[in-house]
Design a protein around this motif. Structure first.
Motif, PDB file in Angstrom:
ATOM      1  N   LYS A   1       0.835  -1.205   0.000  1.00 36.47           N
ATOM      2  CA  LYS A   1       0.000   0.000   0.000  1.00 36.47           C
ATOM      3  C   LYS A   1       0.868   1.252   0.000  1.00 36.47           C
ATOM      4  CE  LYS A   1      -4.078   2.022   0.387  1.00 36.47           C
ATOM      5  NZ  LYS A   1      -5.133   1.909  -0.649  1.00 36.47           N
ATOM      6  N   GLN A   2       1.940   1.238   0.794  1.00 42.34           N
ATOM      7  CA  GLN A   2       2.866   2.373   0.817  1.00 42.34           C
ATOM      8  C   GLN A   2       3.525   2.573  -0.547  1.00 42.34           C
ATOM      9  OE1 GLN A   2       5.672   1.681   3.988  1.00 42.34           O
ATOM     10  NE2 GLN A   2       4.074   1.447   5.520  1.00 42.34           N
ATOM     11  N   LEU A   3       3.854   1.456  -1.202  1.00 42.70           N
ATOM     12  CA  LEU A   3       4.439   1.552  -2.542  1.00 42.70           C
ATOM     13  C   LEU A   3       3.427   2.136  -3.526  1.00 42.70           C
ATOM     14  CD1 LEU A   3       6.369  -1.844  -2.608  1.00 42.70           C
ATOM     15  CD2 LEU A   3       7.401   0.435  -2.806  1.00 42.70           C
ATOM     16  N   GLY A   4       2.158   1.790  -3.347  1.00 43.39           N
ATOM     17  CA  GLY A   4       1.117   2.343  -4.201  1.00 43.39           C
ATOM     18  C   GLY A   4       0.983   3.847  -4.037  1.00 43.39           C
ATOM     19  N   VAL A   5       1.029   4.314  -2.809  1.00 42.04           N
ATOM     20  CA  VAL A   5       0.979   5.760  -2.551  1.00 42.04           C
ATOM     21  C   VAL A   5       2.193   6.444  -3.175  1.00 42.04           C
ATOM     22  CG1 VAL A   5       1.067   7.518  -0.746  1.00 42.04           C
ATOM     23  CG2 VAL A   5      -0.386   5.507  -0.449  1.00 42.04           C
TER      24      VAL A   5
ATOM     25  N   THR B   1      -5.608  -3.438 -13.047  1.00 43.07           N
ATOM     26  CA  THR B   1      -4.277  -3.648 -13.612  1.00 43.07           C
ATOM     27  C   THR B   1      -3.235  -3.795 -12.521  1.00 43.07           C
ATOM     28  OG1 THR B   1      -4.919  -2.301 -15.514  1.00 43.07           O
ATOM     29  CG2 THR B   1      -2.573  -2.730 -15.216  1.00 43.07           C
ATOM     30  N   ALA B   2      -2.434  -4.847 -12.607  1.00 46.05           N
ATOM     31  CA  ALA B   2      -1.392  -5.111 -11.612  1.00 46.05           C
ATOM     32  C   ALA B   2      -0.263  -4.094 -11.733  1.00 46.05           C
ATOM     33  CB  ALA B   2      -0.843  -6.522 -11.791  1.00 46.05           C
ATOM     34  N   ALA B   3       0.166  -3.572 -10.589  1.00 45.28           N
ATOM     35  CA  ALA B   3       1.317  -2.670 -10.544  1.00 45.28           C
ATOM     36  C   ALA B   3       2.516  -3.364  -9.904  1.00 45.28           C
ATOM     37  CB  ALA B   3       0.974  -1.399  -9.776  1.00 45.28           C
TER      38      ALA B   3
ATOM     39  N   HIS C   1       3.270 -12.090 -15.363  1.00 46.38           N
ATOM     40  CA  HIS C   1       2.158 -13.018 -15.117  1.00 46.38           C
ATOM     41  C   HIS C   1       2.137 -14.170 -16.116  1.00 46.38           C
ATOM     42  CE1 HIS C   1      -0.605 -10.299 -12.444  1.00 46.38           C
ATOM     43  NE2 HIS C   1       0.682 -10.053 -12.206  1.00 46.38           N
ATOM     44  N   TYR C   2       3.291 -14.572 -16.622  1.00 42.58           N
ATOM     45  CA  TYR C   2       3.312 -15.706 -17.548  1.00 42.58           C
ATOM     46  C   TYR C   2       2.869 -16.985 -16.844  1.00 42.58           C
ATOM     47  CZ  TYR C   2       4.943 -18.923 -21.155  1.00 42.58           C
ATOM     48  OH  TYR C   2       5.005 -19.893 -22.122  1.00 42.58           O
ATOM     49  N   LEU C   3       3.279 -17.150 -15.594  1.00 40.86           N
ATOM     50  CA  LEU C   3       2.859 -18.283 -14.763  1.00 40.86           C
ATOM     51  C   LEU C   3       1.877 -17.793 -13.715  1.00 40.86           C
ATOM     52  CD1 LEU C   3       6.368 -19.920 -14.150  1.00 40.86           C
ATOM     53  CD2 LEU C   3       4.600 -20.736 -15.722  1.00 40.86           C
ATOM     54  N   PRO C   4       0.962 -18.645 -13.233  1.00 38.97           N
ATOM     55  CA  PRO C   4       0.042 -18.236 -12.170  1.00 38.97           C
ATOM     56  C   PRO C   4       0.783 -18.055 -10.856  1.00 38.97           C
ATOM     57  CG  PRO C   4      -0.204 -20.572 -12.648  1.00 38.97           C
ATOM     58  CD  PRO C   4       0.721 -20.028 -13.692  1.00 38.97           C
ATOM     59  N   PRO C   5       0.186 -17.378  -9.890  1.00 37.12           N
ATOM     60  CA  PRO C   5       0.879 -17.165  -8.616  1.00 37.12           C
ATOM     61  C   PRO C   5       1.216 -18.484  -7.923  1.00 37.12           C
ATOM     62  CG  PRO C   5      -1.450 -16.540  -8.468  1.00 37.12           C
ATOM     63  CD  PRO C   5      -1.153 -16.780  -9.913  1.00 37.12           C
TER      64      PRO C   5
ATOM     65  N   LEU D   1      -1.392  -8.434  -4.043  1.00 36.12           N
ATOM     66  CA  LEU D   1      -1.227  -7.788  -5.345  1.00 36.12           C
ATOM     67  C   LEU D   1      -1.626  -6.321  -5.234  1.00 36.12           C
ATOM     68  CD1 LEU D   1      -0.626  -8.355  -8.429  1.00 36.12           C
ATOM     69  CD2 LEU D   1      -3.109  -8.523  -8.700  1.00 36.12           C
ATOM     70  N   LEU D   2      -0.698  -5.429  -5.603  1.00 31.31           N
ATOM     71  CA  LEU D   2      -0.986  -4.002  -5.653  1.00 31.31           C
ATOM     72  C   LEU D   2      -1.501  -3.653  -7.039  1.00 31.31           C
ATOM     73  CD1 LEU D   2      -0.740  -1.023  -4.600  1.00 31.31           C
ATOM     74  CD2 LEU D   2       1.596  -1.058  -5.536  1.00 31.31           C
ATOM     75  N   LEU D   3      -2.676  -3.052  -7.095  1.00 31.10           N
ATOM     76  CA  LEU D   3      -3.242  -2.613  -8.368  1.00 31.10           C
ATOM     77  C   LEU D   3      -2.856  -1.162  -8.638  1.00 31.10           C
ATOM     78  CD1 LEU D   3      -6.754  -4.286  -8.095  1.00 31.10           C
ATOM     79  CD2 LEU D   3      -4.738  -5.123  -9.300  1.00 31.10           C
ATOM     80  N   ALA D   4      -3.011  -0.749  -9.880  1.00 29.53           N
ATOM     81  CA  ALA D   4      -2.539   0.569 -10.290  1.00 29.53           C
ATOM     82  C   ALA D   4      -3.312   1.712  -9.646  1.00 29.53           C
ATOM     83  CB  ALA D   4      -2.599   0.689 -11.813  1.00 29.53           C
ATOM     84  N   ASP D   5      -4.482   1.440  -9.076  1.00 31.81           N
ATOM     85  CA  ASP D   5      -5.227   2.486  -8.376  1.00 31.81           C
ATOM     86  C   ASP D   5      -4.755   2.655  -6.941  1.00 31.81           C
ATOM     87  OD1 ASP D   5      -6.245   0.200  -7.223  1.00 31.81           O
ATOM     88  OD2 ASP D   5      -8.354   0.771  -7.427  1.00 31.81           O
ATOM     89  N   GLY D   6      -3.791   1.841  -6.503  1.00 33.34           N
ATOM     90  CA  GLY D   6      -3.257   1.931  -5.152  1.00 33.34           C
ATOM     91  C   GLY D   6      -3.870   0.963  -4.164  1.00 33.34           C
ATOM     92  N   SER D   7      -4.859   0.203  -4.591  1.00 27.01           N
ATOM     93  CA  SER D   7      -5.486  -0.768  -3.687  1.00 27.01           C
ATOM     94  C   SER D   7      -4.694  -2.077  -3.692  1.00 27.01           C
ATOM     95  CB  SER D   7      -6.933  -1.040  -4.106  1.00 27.01           C
ATOM     96  OG  SER D   7      -6.981  -1.616  -5.404  1.00 27.01           O
ATOM     97  N   VAL D   8      -4.815  -2.824  -2.599  1.00 29.78           N
ATOM     98  CA  VAL D   8      -4.117  -4.099  -2.459  1.00 29.78           C
ATOM     99  C   VAL D   8      -5.139  -5.199  -2.246  1.00 29.78           C
ATOM    100  CG1 VAL D   8      -2.439  -5.419  -1.096  1.00 29.78           C
ATOM    101  CG2 VAL D   8      -2.079  -2.980  -1.489  1.00 29.78           C
TER     102      VAL D   8
END
Length: 337
Positions: free
Chosen positions: A54-58, A194-196, A262-266, A304-311
């Motif tokens: 979340k901090q990385l998203g901010v 979208t994944a960030a 994301h070539y392989l699943p988590p 997973l951090l998304l591009a909107d800043g949510s986790v």
């Protein structure tokens, strides 16, 4: 004969059977409580890991507000007549430091020189800083210890997309790649879809000659000199962890460290695969290709951090097609054919 007014102390003594019963009950209670305590601790660690993302998203959004684009996933540019361009390699994490109260570390780095010299050595002025252990870049579920004698490690990495082009680090379909300058308005698949960034487990060294069946995909990546990557090359190699284990350097934007896709699943049961380009010009040689997915020590999935800043917590059972779609900065339907 009992003395008047005194009570027989034997009335309050435990028999051996009673004592054993009490001990057994206490043992059962401890056994019942222990999983609950462990679960509570894991929940706390999972939350702390999510807070780091979340901090990385901010920081990503603050960076874009100041620079009008998101940081590059890695760097490549000319330095001299001998050094490969991709030896700059400064990661998105390194560029985000001023926006997450790590300005002192950032200011101690000399970004005008590559991360590596032509001899694969860190430039002297950067050696102390890149070796620092940064708690904000480490998941509390992992060891939190260096896996390289030269660098401080990272559990977090920027998303380079779907692994298109055989795991190329150049001009990928994700938000981050070599010299990327993505703006949020270019993420047409939607910021909330979208994944960030995500997380990965710190790697472990494996003895030379380890068989493929003994190479644990949680800690080991396969290595090949075939670029672009292919399923055949990745599936047949018996070389692992060349130079350094996964996640060895927060400063390094290549696929082994601060970039993933994301070539392989988590938490895939298949080995991640990394390659180094042998030939080509200085702009291409020694560039790192990769199919490296998100991995964690959390039960059943990854943060997973998304591009909107949510986790969000994404489970290992996520539909692979959905997982791939989340890595794309532009939806497949909106791309030019």
């Amino acid at each position: 004969m009992k003395t008047p007014g005194r009570r027989d102390s034997r009335q309050f003594a435990f028999t051996l059977v009673e004592l054993l019963v009490v001990i057994a009950i206490i043992g059962i209670l401890v056994a019942l409580l222990f999983p609950a305590v462990q679960s509570s601790r894991e929940s706390a660690r999972l939350l702390q890991c999510a807070n780091h993302l979340k901090q990385l998203g901010v920081a990503l959004h603050n960076y874009e507000s100041a620079r009008h684009c998101l940081p590059p996933g890695s760097e490549s540019r000319q330095y001299d007549a001998l050094t490969p361009y991709t030896f700059y390699r400064w990661s998105a994490l390194a560029h985000l430091m001023p926006y997450m109260e790590l300005a002192a570390v950032h200011n101690s780095l000399d970004f005008s020189v590559p991360l590596y010299s032509a001899g694969f050595q860190v430039f002297p002025q950067n050696r102390a800083a890149v070796a620092l252990l940064i708690p904000d870049f480490l998941c509390p579920c992992d060891t939190g210890q260096p896996v390289s004698p030269v660098f401080g490690p990272t559990n977090y990495a920027a998303c380079a997309g779907s692994g298109v082009g055989g795991g190329t680090p150049f001009e990928t379909d994700g938000v981050f790649y070599i010299n990327s300058k993505t703006r949020t308005n270019q993420i047409t698949s939607g910021l909330s879809k979208t994944a960030a960034m995500s997380e990965s487990i710190l790697g472990q060294a494996v003895p030379f000659g380890t068989s493929r069946s003994q190479a644990n995909p949680r800690f080991v990546y396969a290595f090949t000199f075939t670029t672009p990557l292919s399923e055949t090359a990745c599936g047949s190699t018996i070389t692992y962890n060349v130079s350094d284990p996964r996640g060895f350097a927060w400063a390094n934007g290549e696929f082994r460290s601060a970039m993933y896709n994301h070539y392989l699943p988590p938490n895939s049961q298949n080995l991640d695969c990394i390659a180094s380009r042998l030939g080509g010009s200085l702009a291409e040689i020694d560039s790192a290709y990769g199919w490296r997915t998100a991995r964690s020590l959390h039960l059943g999935g990854v943060n997973l951090l998304l591009a909107d800043g949510s986790v969000h917590f994404e489970t290992d059972t996520i539909d692979p097609a959905v997982w791939k779609a989340m890595s794309l900065r532009a939806s497949e339907a909106s791309r030019p054919q």
